[in-house]
Design an enzyme around this catalytic site. Sequence first.
Site, mmCIF file in Angstrom:
data_model
loop_
_atom_site.group_PDB
_atom_site.id
_atom_site.type_symbol
_atom_site.label_atom_id
_atom_site.label_comp_id
_atom_site.label_asym_id
_atom_site.label_seq_id
_atom_site.Cartn_x
_atom_site.Cartn_y
_atom_site.Cartn_z
ATOM 1 C CG ASP A 1 -1.977 -1.030 1.176
ATOM 2 O OD1 ASP A 1 -2.057 -1.713 0.134
ATOM 3 O OD2 ASP A 1 -2.716 -1.172 2.161
ATOM 4 C CG ASP B 1 -1.218 5.008 -0.460
ATOM 5 O OD1 ASP B 1 -2.028 4.658 -1.354
ATOM 6 O OD2 ASP B 1 -1.413 4.854 0.754
ATOM 7 C CE LYS C 1 -8.382 5.849 5.787
ATOM 8 N NZ LYS C 1 -7.984 4.589 5.143
ATOM 9 C CD GLU D 1 -12.580 -0.155 5.721
ATOM 10 O OE1 GLU D 1 -13.479 0.655 5.366
ATOM 11 O OE2 GLU D 1 -11.466 -0.212 5.178
ATOM 12 C CE LYS E 1 -3.871 6.330 4.003
ATOM 13 N NZ LYS E 1 -3.724 5.078 3.263
ATOM 14 C CB CYS F 1 17.806 -31.667 14.443
ATOM 15 S SG CYS F 1 18.494 -30.577 15.697
ATOM 16 C CB CYS G 1 21.388 -33.686 17.462
ATOM 17 S SG CYS G 1 19.695 -33.951 16.926
ATOM 18 C CB CYS H 1 15.105 -31.800 17.483
ATOM 19 S SG CYS H 1 16.464 -32.912 17.838
ATOM 20 C CB CYS I 1 18.617 -31.502 20.503
ATOM 21 S SG CYS I 1 19.223 -30.795 18.980
HETATM 22 S S1 IVH Z 1 -15.505 7.623 7.501
HETATM 23 C C1 IVH Z 1 -16.633 9.450 3.070
HETATM 24 N N1 IVH Z 1 -14.479 6.100 9.293
HETATM 25 O O1 IVH Z 1 -11.336 4.715 4.860
HETATM 26 C C2 IVH Z 1 -16.257 8.199 3.694
HETATM 27 N N2 IVH Z 1 -13.910 5.658 7.033
HETATM 28 O O2 IVH Z 1 -10.296 6.575 2.399
HETATM 29 C C3 IVH Z 1 -16.485 8.293 5.149
HETATM 30 N N3 IVH Z 1 -12.406 3.747 6.740
HETATM 31 O O3 IVH Z 1 -13.524 4.407 2.195
HETATM 32 C C4 IVH Z 1 -15.594 7.374 5.776
HETATM 33 N N4 IVH Z 1 -12.264 3.219 8.863
HETATM 34 O O4 IVH Z 1 -13.537 2.521 3.853
HETATM 35 C C5 IVH Z 1 -14.556 6.357 7.988
HETATM 36 N N5 IVH Z 1 -13.678 4.818 11.034
HETATM 37 C C6 IVH Z 1 -13.749 5.063 9.732
HETATM 38 C C7 IVH Z 1 -13.060 4.298 8.763
HETATM 39 C C8 IVH Z 1 -13.157 4.632 7.420
HETATM 40 C C9 IVH Z 1 -11.887 2.910 7.637
HETATM 41 C C10 IVH Z 1 -12.150 3.679 5.289
HETATM 42 C C11 IVH Z 1 -13.397 3.755 4.468
HETATM 43 C C12 IVH Z 1 -13.140 4.813 3.441
HETATM 44 C C13 IVH Z 1 -11.682 5.017 3.525
HETATM 45 C C14 IVH Z 1 -11.320 6.456 3.262
#
Ligand code: IVH
Length: 659
Positions: free
Chosen positions: A35, A39, A109, A165, A304, A397, A400, A413, A418
């Site tokens: 990721d 990003d 998040k 989520e 993040k 092993c 031994c 073992c 050992c």
């Molecule tokens: S609020 C407009 N709360 O993060 C969307 N999103 O890039 C409102 N996500 O697509 C989202 N945990 O899938 C919110 N506690 C949380 C979250 C959360 C994960 C994800 C969600 C969203 C992405 C945002």
Amino acid sequence: MTGTAFTHAEFTAAVGKVQAAARSYYDTGEVLMTDADYDALLDRIAAAKAAYPEWDDHGVTTRVAAGVSGGGDVLHPVPMMSLSKVTGEDEVRGFIAGLGGDACLVEVKLDGLAIRVEYDAGRLVLAALRGDGSTGENVTAQVLRGVTGLPARLGTAWTGEVRGEIYMSVDDFETAGANRVAAGGKAFINSRGAVAGSIRSVDRTYETPMTFAAYDLSGEFTSHRERMAYAAELGFLVAGRLATGEVQFAADADAALAAIARIGDLRRDLDFPIDGAVLTADLEATRRRLGAGSRTPYWAAAFKYPADTGSTVLRDIEVRVGRTGRIALRAVLDPVFVDGTTITYATLHNPKFVEDQGFAIGQTVAVWRAGDVIPRVTSPIGEQPHGLTPWTPPETCPQCGEPWDKSSLLWRCHTASCAAANALEYWCSREAMDVEGAGEALCVALVNSGLATDVADLYTLTEAQLAELPVGTTKAGGVVLLGKLNAAKVVASLERSKSQPFNRVITGLGVRMTGRSVGRWLAARFKTMDALRAATVEQIAEIDKMGLIKAQHVVDGLAAMTGVIDRLAAAGVTMSVPDTEGDKPLDGKTYVVSGSVPGFTRTTVSERIEQLGGRASGSVSANTTALVTAETTTAKAKKAAQLGIPIIDPAEFADMLAG
Ligand code: IVH
């Protein structure tokens, strides 16, 4: 190459790479990039696109879910948006200022996939993924196979839509991966990839447990907190409450920053994956007033944390035998920076896992740190160089030479030699008696030669005996002896080890399920070996955090080693704590030490604190007397500041301990 500007050709190649990664991620669950790499590349594409608007980015920077191969067959009545990022303190303050004095909420998040679920009179009737934000894939059937936190039938005849989520807890992930491998598939790279790979496969023959937590619900409410309280009442897990019980409420920017730090601090201990904190306005009125852009709302933002998955090259796999005879596979990696630390070693589960994944030396692999501090290699990643041969574990092993017992996934073992060598090695290890030069090779040689079969034998060894001991082979196949010089060092170090503190002696005996902490607790509580050996299971179990099972192991272990302990005592090894009655200046005080204290190791600093009557703890709480650290920006330091707990400089603390 990060940071340098793209040529047009590089730009086009990068767009293609992002598209391919996203397509494979969403179509097959296969991960071509981490990721963080994804990003970073997307950020560079966006920067180039801003400078050269005429370049064609195929929409990867503007679409809601960048680069995704397409939506699905379900139309989202209200688009499923994403969140804009805030990085660093200033941007957090900027976001809070934008709320115009209204409060914000700070929640985890979750690192999974966004999903929208419709209920009709209490029955789950539709589940759809975010897709491209306007349309998404219908995953109702997969969801109805069972998702924790997302009941097929509610207790109330509620009609409406819940958004949230879908993710895998650390346990979900382990189970799902094991099931998939058992069914002949590849392991998952991390839990988000695992959800992406599982949720869309209709004909899965294996179970992949998943969890749902809500962050939105349809209906009229005046605040997000009210909305989520109702979601909880309906029977949904609520994202904002997962980490902290109640959603964190922040009246101003300082409080929001503290809440972000708190989640960051908790992150390592959470049993579910998060990749950030979400800041959102609480009041619906504020949300309405601020509105939304085409991709993101203006009333929420994502902070993040550093990525928990890195990619690096697998350089070697070391095979060792643990203290209990179990095989331990350790991956040697090109150093990679993941979530604040440089990782060069990671665990690799068991031999079957390695074989199933086809790991080869020289291959790029994903390294994941989540839920605990031991990083693990989870999967090969991206395109692999040609001509690599998969690594195969040795049939015997390495210590031994006897064949493994393969009756369980973690091969063992059982040979006496050992077991004996492992016991010697543990006694001599740095966390126990710290005997220099007495590593695996020497301990194995001592057992093979018959010079030592238990730890008490170590104190009968002479320089002459040790000097003649074969400890290795040359490239040409010749025997390498320990030699006089090394032999003298080992004997001197063994002599010094006799005066190691009592707690290390207890630790070094290697009683099952015990380690450094138990050694310290037992020494502090019973003071002498005689008192410890006379203690009952119940008396030992009374020690905080000890429990009956460990206590039973202590009693059994000590009984089994009666002869060895007597011989150690006769050899002059410490069998009691020095009498320092009346000299307990740290009595009733609890310290958290983070980072190094001059003149001490992690172990010796805890020992010294306890010797002076204090307690050493790992996490800052209201009971902490002081935090010892040189860092003022860490989550621990912030938490201490929040609780009004003083911070002591490590050098000053070293003086305190000395005096
Ligand atoms: S609020 C407009 N709360 O993060 C969307 N999103 O890039 C409102 N996500 O697509 C989202 N945990 O899938 C919110 N506690 C949380 C979250 C959360 C994960 C994800 C969600 C969203 C992405 C945002």
